[in-house]
Design an enzyme around this catalytic site. Structure first.
Site, PDB file in Angstrom:
ATOM      1  N   ASN A  18       5.956  -1.784  11.352  1.00 30.85           N
ATOM      2  CA  ASN A  18       5.157  -1.304  10.224  1.00 30.85           C
ATOM      3  C   ASN A  18       5.525  -2.103   8.961  1.00 30.85           C
ATOM      4  OD1 ASN A  18       3.557   0.493   8.582  1.00 30.85           O
ATOM      5  ND2 ASN A  18       3.895   2.052  10.136  1.00 30.85           N
ATOM      6  N   PHE A  40      -1.458   8.228   4.430  1.00 32.23           N
ATOM      7  CA  PHE A  40      -2.249   8.868   5.501  1.00 32.23           C
ATOM      8  C   PHE A  40      -3.503   9.583   4.981  1.00 32.23           C
ATOM      9  CE2 PHE A  40       1.689   9.494   8.473  1.00 32.23           C
ATOM     10  CZ  PHE A  40       1.570   8.186   8.912  1.00 32.23           C
ATOM     11  N   SER A  54       5.685   4.933   8.737  1.00 30.92           N
ATOM     12  CA  SER A  54       5.035   4.727   7.443  1.00 30.92           C
ATOM     13  C   SER A  54       6.018   5.079   6.330  1.00 30.92           C
ATOM     14  CB  SER A  54       3.789   5.599   7.317  1.00 30.92           C
ATOM     15  OG  SER A  54       3.367   5.571   5.967  1.00 30.92           O
ATOM     16  N   ASN A  63       0.846  -1.196   0.000  1.00 37.50           N
ATOM     17  CA  ASN A  63       0.000   0.000   0.000  1.00 37.50           C
ATOM     18  C   ASN A  63       0.876   1.238   0.000  1.00 37.50           C
ATOM     19  OD1 ASN A  63      -0.451   1.879   2.565  1.00 37.50           O
ATOM     20  ND2 ASN A  63       0.182  -0.147   3.307  1.00 37.50           N
ATOM     21  N   LYS A 112       5.660   3.195  17.079  1.00 40.73           N
ATOM     22  CA  LYS A 112       5.637   2.138  16.057  1.00 40.73           C
ATOM     23  C   LYS A 112       6.809   2.329  15.115  1.00 40.73           C
ATOM     24  CE  LYS A 112       2.568  -0.221  12.838  1.00 40.73           C
ATOM     25  NZ  LYS A 112       1.169  -0.317  12.402  1.00 40.73           N
ATOM     26  N   ASN A 115       5.163   5.819   3.379  1.00 40.89           N
ATOM     27  CA  ASN A 115       4.413   6.489   2.320  1.00 40.89           C
ATOM     28  C   ASN A 115       4.290   7.998   2.472  1.00 40.89           C
ATOM     29  OD1 ASN A 115       3.953   4.014   1.022  1.00 40.89           O
ATOM     30  ND2 ASN A 115       2.368   3.560   2.541  1.00 40.89           N
ATOM     31  N   THR A 116       4.920   8.557   3.489  1.00 40.95           N
ATOM     32  CA  THR A 116       5.004  10.005   3.615  1.00 40.95           C
ATOM     33  C   THR A 116       6.494  10.306   3.568  1.00 40.95           C
ATOM     34  OG1 THR A 116       2.971  10.170   4.897  1.00 40.95           O
ATOM     35  CG2 THR A 116       4.526  11.989   5.131  1.00 40.95           C
TER      36      THR A 116
HETATM   37  C1  FMN Z   1      -3.649  -0.862   3.658  1.00 46.64           C
HETATM   38  C2  FMN Z   1      -2.800  -0.636   4.858  1.00 46.64           C
HETATM   39  C3  FMN Z   1      -2.852   0.569   5.537  1.00 46.64           C
HETATM   40  C4  FMN Z   1      -2.063   0.793   6.654  1.00 46.64           C
HETATM   41  N1  FMN Z   1      -2.140   1.975   7.330  1.00 46.64           N
HETATM   42  C5  FMN Z   1      -1.397   2.165   8.463  1.00 46.64           C
HETATM   43  C6  FMN Z   1      -1.483   3.366   9.218  1.00 46.64           C
HETATM   44  O1  FMN Z   1      -2.240   4.276   8.896  1.00 46.64           O
HETATM   45  N2  FMN Z   1      -0.694   3.483  10.311  1.00 46.64           N
HETATM   46  C7  FMN Z   1       0.163   2.483  10.722  1.00 46.64           C
HETATM   47  O2  FMN Z   1       0.854   2.618  11.722  1.00 46.64           O
HETATM   48  N3  FMN Z   1       0.230   1.336  10.037  1.00 46.64           N
HETATM   49  C8  FMN Z   1      -0.516   1.148   8.936  1.00 46.64           C
HETATM   50  N4  FMN Z   1      -0.428  -0.034   8.255  1.00 46.64           N
HETATM   51  C9  FMN Z   1       0.528  -1.068   8.728  1.00 46.64           C
HETATM   52  C10 FMN Z   1      -0.151  -2.107   9.594  1.00 46.64           C
HETATM   53  O3  FMN Z   1      -0.705  -1.548  10.763  1.00 46.64           O
HETATM   54  C11 FMN Z   1       0.866  -3.195   9.995  1.00 46.64           C
HETATM   55  O4  FMN Z   1       1.882  -2.630  10.782  1.00 46.64           O
HETATM   56  C12 FMN Z   1       1.496  -3.860   8.781  1.00 46.64           C
HETATM   57  O5  FMN Z   1       0.580  -4.020   7.742  1.00 46.64           O
HETATM   58  C13 FMN Z   1       2.088  -5.238   9.132  1.00 46.64           C
HETATM   59  O6  FMN Z   1       1.096  -6.101   9.608  1.00 46.64           O
HETATM   60  P1  FMN Z   1       0.357  -7.192   8.686  1.00 46.64           P
HETATM   61  O7  FMN Z   1       1.434  -7.962   7.981  1.00 46.64           O
HETATM   62  O8  FMN Z   1      -0.427  -8.032   9.651  1.00 46.64           O
HETATM   63  O9  FMN Z   1      -0.505  -6.427   7.765  1.00 46.64           O
HETATM   64  C14 FMN Z   1      -1.205  -0.253   7.122  1.00 46.64           C
HETATM   65  C15 FMN Z   1      -1.180  -1.482   6.451  1.00 46.64           C
HETATM   66  C16 FMN Z   1      -1.955  -1.691   5.335  1.00 46.64           C
HETATM   67  C17 FMN Z   1      -1.896  -3.022   4.639  1.00 46.64           C
END
Ligand code: FMN
Length: 350
Positions: A237, A112, A170, A108, A208, A172-173
């Protein structure tokens, strides 16, 4: 059955549209929800938060806190919503979410996208009582002072949540991850802790972190965390790494999550557990899709876990399945509580 049919249908859609539909279905009561999943063995306390079980929903699933009531009954031990930024922002252009089905993963680059802290605070203020709900704090892309944004969101929303997470990880920023550096992080956390002290009821604050950190960066973060009064660390993350992927979308920009992240994020978790010697609660996230993987994170040093991407492939019922499976694994190995198992397998990951 209903869940599997719904998911098969949604897998044919654009992933972001499918996610929006899934959230809508949840709020309309179309998903079967197990309610609270708990037992004497699963009940646990993390940074003062009393969790019915240690399996949490990771940030990003419910970015705008629109599905709090159903998510509170979905079997999770705790829920993290957000990220919320001070001002609303649209995020990056679409498409910005990609399924990597062969890899049980996702990429992704949302950036934000959210309704902003005020709208989110209003929703959080009417959240159902009982569930443990936290907010992921973010910074606006065009902010003149990104560090200060985290404190602003905490001040605005802190009264309505049980915990908050400083998300400097993140990918992405642009340049956000630079805030993980020692001096920048110390200054940022000082501001956040001041905002926390200003709340009528100070709540636990977590940091995080990214999985793409080298050992010396992890050491710096552990030192800053221990010295700053933080309540714990969430590791990790999404990653910028693309090692070993097979899916067509593997070349997309953004953060990779899901199965391929499991090992990498668990190694960072174990290293942090080693460096902080159990003094700081850790929450393990990254690639958890089964009770065995949740258990491995706990044994690597996590007091609780979170997941997101596996829900895309396994459905929301995975939360309760993992919690029940964890109960069985803990009992099998003679652990009376989750806390008894924390860190018992750490050396396997170092
Ligand atoms: C679509 C998407 C959006 C996410 N948005 C955020 C976010 O806004 N803030 C954040 O700390 N992590 C965000 N994450 C990261 C997840 O909270 C998590 O740390 C990461 O996906 C690893 O866990 P997973 O393998 O179980 O998905 C996002 C992940 C995905 C897939």
């Amino acid at each position: 059955m209903l869940e599997r049919m719904g998911m098969a249908l949604m897998r044919r859609m654009d992933p972001e549209t499918a996610h929006g539909l899934a959230l809508k279905a949840l709020t309309m009561g179309l998903a079967p929800l197990p309610g609270v999943v708990t037992s004497d063995r699963l009940r646990t306390t993390v940074a003062g938060l009393n969790l019915p079980n240690p399996v949490g929903l990771a940030a990003g699933f419910d970015k705008n806190a629109t599905a709090l009531a159903p998510l509170s009954r979905a079997g999770f031990g705790f829920i993290e919503v957000g990220a919320a930024t001070p001002r609303p922002q649209p995020g990056n252009p679409k498409p910005r979410l990609f399924r990597l089905t062969e890899d049980r993963a996702a990429i992704n680059r949302f950036g934000f996208n959210n309704d902003g802290m005020e709208a989110i605070a209003t929703r959080l203020a009417t959240r159902p009582k009982g569930a443990v709900v936290g907010l992921n704090l973010g910074a606006n892309k065009d902010s003149a002072d990104r560090s200060a944004d985290f404190a602003r969101v905490l001040t605005c929303c802190g009264a309505h949540v049980d915990f908050a997470t400083v998300n400097v990880s993140s990918p992405n920023t642009e340049n956000l991850r630079d805030l993980q550096g020692k001096a920048a992080l110390e200054a940022l956390l000082a501001g956040v802790m001041e905002a926390r002290a200003g709340l009528a009821v100070p709540i636990p604050v977590f940091l995080k972190i990214a999985p793409d950190l080298d050992p010396s960066e992890i050491k710096d973060i552990a030192e800053v965390a221990l010295g700053s009064g933080l309540s714990g660390i969430i590791a990790t993350n999404t990653t910028k790494s693309r090692a070993g992927l097979r899916s067509a979308h593997k070349g997309e920009m953004g953060g990779l999550s899901g199965e391929p992240l499991f090992e990498m994020s668990t190694r960072v978790l174990a290293r942090l557990s080693h460096l902080t010697e159990g003094k700081l609660p850790l929450i393990g996230v990254g690639g958890v899709g089964s009770a065995e993987q949740a258990y491995a994170k706990i044994r690597a040093g996590a007091s609780a876990v979170q997941l997101y991407t596996a829900l895309v492939y396994g459905g929301l019922s995975l939360a309760a399945q993992i919690a029940h499976g964890l109960e069985t694994l803990l009992a099998r190995d003679g652990f009376e509580t989750v806390a008894d198992a924390v860190g018992t397998g750490r050396s396997d990951w170092l």
